[in-house]
Design a protein around this motif. Structure first.
Motif, mmCIF file in Angstrom:
data_model
loop_
_atom_site.group_PDB
_atom_site.id
_atom_site.type_symbol
_atom_site.label_atom_id
_atom_site.label_comp_id
_atom_site.label_asym_id
_atom_site.label_seq_id
_atom_site.Cartn_x
_atom_site.Cartn_y
_atom_site.Cartn_z
ATOM 1 N N ASP A 14 0.829 -1.205 0.000
ATOM 2 C CA ASP A 14 0.000 0.000 0.000
ATOM 3 C C ASP A 14 0.865 1.256 0.000
ATOM 4 O OD1 ASP A 14 -2.317 1.585 0.149
ATOM 5 O OD2 ASP A 14 -2.228 1.621 2.338
ATOM 6 N N TRP A 15 1.972 1.215 0.708
ATOM 7 C CA TRP A 15 2.843 2.384 0.887
ATOM 8 C C TRP A 15 3.766 2.643 -0.299
ATOM 9 C CZ3 TRP A 15 8.288 2.262 1.683
ATOM 10 C CH2 TRP A 15 8.856 3.489 2.034
ATOM 11 N N LEU A 16 4.280 1.597 -0.909
ATOM 12 C CA LEU A 16 5.295 1.762 -1.958
ATOM 13 C C LEU A 16 4.867 2.680 -3.107
ATOM 14 C CD1 LEU A 16 7.014 -1.742 -2.150
ATOM 15 C CD2 LEU A 16 8.125 0.460 -1.708
ATOM 16 N N PRO A 17 3.631 2.613 -3.633
ATOM 17 C CA PRO A 17 3.261 3.531 -4.714
ATOM 18 C C PRO A 17 3.359 5.004 -4.309
ATOM 19 C CG PRO A 17 1.703 1.720 -4.578
ATOM 20 C CD PRO A 17 2.570 1.625 -3.366
ATOM 21 N N LEU A 18 3.220 5.273 -3.024
ATOM 22 C CA LEU A 18 3.300 6.645 -2.517
ATOM 23 C C LEU A 18 4.705 7.212 -2.641
ATOM 24 C CD1 LEU A 18 2.273 9.094 -0.777
ATOM 25 C CD2 LEU A 18 2.719 7.670 1.240
ATOM 26 N N THR A 19 5.722 6.354 -2.644
ATOM 27 C CA THR A 19 7.107 6.837 -2.586
ATOM 28 C C THR A 19 7.505 7.666 -3.802
ATOM 29 O OG1 THR A 19 7.924 4.724 -3.492
ATOM 30 C CG2 THR A 19 7.826 4.940 -1.098
ATOM 31 N N LYS A 20 6.742 7.587 -4.885
ATOM 32 C CA LYS A 20 7.036 8.434 -6.041
ATOM 33 C C LYS A 20 6.871 9.906 -5.681
ATOM 34 C CE LYS A 20 2.411 8.579 -8.181
ATOM 35 N NZ LYS A 20 1.701 8.176 -6.942
ATOM 36 N N ASP A 21 6.075 10.189 -4.634
ATOM 37 C CA ASP A 21 5.848 11.559 -4.177
ATOM 38 C C ASP A 21 6.727 11.919 -2.978
ATOM 39 O OD1 ASP A 21 3.884 11.807 -6.117
ATOM 40 O OD2 ASP A 21 2.275 11.213 -4.760
ATOM 41 N N ALA A 44 10.918 -5.201 -5.535
ATOM 42 C CA ALA A 44 12.225 -4.561 -5.719
ATOM 43 C C ALA A 44 12.412 -4.118 -7.171
ATOM 44 C CB ALA A 44 13.334 -5.522 -5.307
ATOM 45 N N LYS A 45 12.014 -4.976 -8.097
ATOM 46 C CA LYS A 45 12.140 -4.641 -9.513
ATOM 47 C C LYS A 45 11.211 -3.492 -9.889
ATOM 48 C CE LYS A 45 11.817 -6.674 -14.137
ATOM 49 N NZ LYS A 45 11.510 -7.911 -14.924
ATOM 50 N N GLU A 46 9.965 -3.542 -9.393
ATOM 51 C CA GLU A 46 8.971 -2.522 -9.755
ATOM 52 C C GLU A 46 9.331 -1.147 -9.219
ATOM 53 O OE1 GLU A 46 4.119 -1.774 -9.414
ATOM 54 O OE2 GLU A 46 5.012 -3.634 -8.650
ATOM 55 N N TYR A 47 9.921 -1.095 -8.029
ATOM 56 C CA TYR A 47 10.184 0.200 -7.390
ATOM 57 C C TYR A 47 11.665 0.556 -7.332
ATOM 58 C CZ TYR A 47 5.285 -0.016 -6.213
ATOM 59 O OH TYR A 47 3.908 -0.080 -6.301
ATOM 60 N N GLY A 48 12.480 -0.177 -8.052
ATOM 61 C CA GLY A 48 13.886 0.173 -8.161
ATOM 62 C C GLY A 48 14.659 0.065 -6.859
ATOM 63 N N ALA A 277 -3.706 12.704 -0.932
ATOM 64 C CA ALA A 277 -4.779 11.700 -0.915
ATOM 65 C C ALA A 277 -4.417 10.481 -0.075
ATOM 66 C CB ALA A 277 -5.111 11.267 -2.341
ATOM 67 N N HIS A 278 -3.135 10.155 0.019
ATOM 68 C CA HIS A 278 -2.712 8.968 0.764
ATOM 69 C C HIS A 278 -2.477 9.315 2.228
ATOM 70 C CE1 HIS A 278 -0.758 5.223 1.828
ATOM 71 N NE2 HIS A 278 -0.960 4.760 0.611
ATOM 72 N N ARG A 279 -3.069 8.519 3.119
ATOM 73 C CA ARG A 279 -3.026 8.796 4.555
ATOM 74 C C ARG A 279 -1.611 8.779 5.136
ATOM 75 N NH1 ARG A 279 -3.551 3.706 3.491
ATOM 76 N NH2 ARG A 279 -2.739 2.055 4.857
ATOM 77 N N MET A 280 -0.661 8.108 4.476
ATOM 78 C CA MET A 280 0.674 7.945 5.038
ATOM 79 C C MET A 280 1.667 8.999 4.560
ATOM 80 S SD MET A 280 0.873 3.771 4.750
ATOM 81 C CE MET A 280 2.402 3.548 5.643
ATOM 82 N N GLU A 283 2.998 11.690 7.420
ATOM 83 C CA GLU A 283 3.867 11.140 8.454
ATOM 84 C C GLU A 283 5.271 10.877 7.907
ATOM 85 O OE1 GLU A 283 2.626 7.380 10.074
ATOM 86 O OE2 GLU A 283 2.095 6.546 8.118
ATOM 87 N N PHE A 284 5.365 10.377 6.670
ATOM 88 C CA PHE A 284 6.696 10.079 6.138
ATOM 89 C C PHE A 284 7.457 11.333 5.719
ATOM 90 C CE2 PHE A 284 5.504 5.702 6.405
ATOM 91 C CZ PHE A 284 6.726 5.044 6.552
ATOM 92 N N VAL A 285 6.758 12.379 5.341
ATOM 93 C CA VAL A 285 7.418 13.672 5.115
ATOM 94 C C VAL A 285 8.058 14.147 6.415
ATOM 95 C CG1 VAL A 285 7.021 16.116 4.636
ATOM 96 C CG2 VAL A 285 5.992 14.394 3.160
#
Length: 325
Positions: A14-21, A44-48, A277-280, A283-285
Motif C-alpha cells: 500500500d505504501w510503496l506507490p506513494l514513494t514516487k511523491d 524490488a524490480k517494480e520500485y527500483g 490523498a494517501h493517509r501515510m 507522516e513520512f514527510v
C-alpha cells in the motif's frame, strides 16, 4: 533517508506507490521471509530497490540504509526494532509499537541511549486535518464526551469461527480488535488529551482473543469511549462533544478525510485541509525531516506520546485479563 524496508505484506504494498511523491526517501533495500522472496523480488524490480535480502540480520549487517521501516506482523516488532537499533540504524515502526509496554520501554531507552531516531508510524498524529481539529478544541467549550467506533468485519473472521487461527486473531501474535483497530482510536484520543486517569476494557473474548470490545477512558472532567470490532461491521463514527459545539470526524480515525462542526443538530462548518490523498504521506514527510535534521527533541516528544498509548494498551489488557504475546 536511505531506507531498508523490513516486510513485504499489505502495508508495504500500500505504501510503496506513494514513494514516487517522496523524493526525500531513497528505497535502498527490502528484506522479506524466504517464503515471500518472490514477492519481494517483484517489488524490488517494480520500485527500483537496489538491495534485496531474505535474512534480516544479514540485511542489517550489509545494507547501506541508515533507517529501517519495520512493517512486519505485530508480534515481531520488538525483535526487529531492537536488532535494528543495536545495528546503529534509525527506526520507523508500524503501530502498535510492541505488544507489551515493558518491551516498548526497553526500546525507547535503547534508542535514546544510542542517540538514534525511533518513531511509531501512526497516521493520524501527522494529518493536517487532525492538527486543525486539535486547534478547534479551544472553541467548542469544555469537552464532556468523546465517542469513537471503528468496527470492521474481518474477512478472516469466518475462518476464525471455524477454528482456523490467523495472526490477526492469534493472542500469541498480538491479534485482536484492541491492537488492530482500537489502536487508532487510542492514538487519536491520547494525542488530543494525554494520559487518562483510569482505563477499563470490556472485551468480547473468543479463544483468548478480543474479537471486539469497548474501552473507556476517564479524564476526570470528561469521559471517552473507544469501540472497535472485527466480528461486526457498522458506520465508523468519531465525535467530540463540548458544551458549546461538537466536532464530527468523517472517515476512519486513521484517515480522517475531514470533520464537521455542529451546534446541536445545526451544521456550522466543514474542515478539509488534506495535503495528500494517501493517509501515510504526511507522516513520512515528517519522518524524513526528523531523520535528516536528527531532531531528537521531536523524537522524545513522539516517544512520550507512544509511551502513553502503550500504557493505555497495557492497562486495557490487564483490565480485561488479556494475555497477548
Amino acid at each position: 533517508m536511505k531506507l531498508l524496508i523490513a516486510g513485504s505484506g499489505f502495508i508495504v504494498e500500500d505504501w510503496l506507490p506513494l514513494t514516487k511523491d517522496l523524493p526525500q526517501i531513497e528505497l535502498t533495500a527490502i528484506d522479506s521471509t524466504k517464503r515471500s522472496e518472490e514477492k519481494a523480488k517483484k517489488l524490488a524490480k517494480e520500485y527500483g530497490i537496489k538491495e534485496r535480502y531474505a535474512d534480516y540480520e544479514q540485511a542489517l549487517k550489509e545494507t547501506k540504509a541508515d533507517t529501517v521501516y519495520v512493517a512486519v506482523p505485530n508480534f515481531l516488532h520488538y525483535d526487529f526494532v531492537k536488532k535494528a537499533l543495536e545495528a546503529g540504524k534509525n527506526v520507523i515502526c508500524e503501530k502498535p509499537f510492541t505488544i507489551k509496554y515493558d518491551e516498548f520501554k526497553e526500546l525507547k531507552e535503547l534508542a535514546l541511549k544510542k542517540d538514534l531516531v525511533l518513531l511509531e508510524a501512526i497516521t493520524n498524529q501527522y494529518l493536517t486535518n487532525y492538527k486543525e481539529l486539535k486547534d478547534k478544541l479551544a472553541d467548542i467549550g469544555p469537552v464532556k464526551i468523546v465517542s469513537m467506533n471503528y468496527s470492521q468485519y474481518s474477512h478472516r473472521y469466518d475462518a476464525f469461527k471455524e477454528g482456523k487461527i490467523q495472526p490477526v486473531f492469534d493472542p500469541k501474535k498480538g491479534g485482536g480488535a484492541l491492537m488492530d483497530l482500537n489502536i487508532y482510536n487510542i492514538h487519536f484520543i491520547v494525542g488530543l488529551f494525554g494520559m487518562p486517569k483510569e482505563v477499563h476494557y470490556m472485551a468480547n473474548i473468543q479463544r483468548d482473543v478480543d474479537t471486539s470490545g469497548i474501552l473507556t477512558m476517564d479524564y476526570g472532567d470528561f469521559k471517552a469511549v473507544a469501540i472497535a470490532a472485527k466480528d461486526v461491521g457498522g458506520p465508523i463514527t468519531s465525535t467530540i462533544e463540548g458544551e458549546k459545539e461538537a466536532l464530527v470526524v468523517n472517515g476512519s480515525p486513521g484517515v480522517m478525510d475531514s470533520f464537521d462542526i455542529y451546534h446541536n443538530s445545526d451544521k456550522l462548518g466543514h474542515v478539509d485541509d488534506k495535503v495528500h490523498a494517501h493517509r501515510m504521506y504526511e507522516e513520512f514527510v515528517e519522518f524524513a525531516k526528523i531523520i535528516k535534521n536528527h531532531d531528537m527533541e521531536k523524537v522524545r516528544k513522539a516517544l512520550e506520546h507512544s509511551d502513553h498509548v502503550m500504557k493505555v494498551l497495557q492497562m486495557a489488557c490487564d483490565d480485561a485479563g488479556l494475555k497477548l504475546g
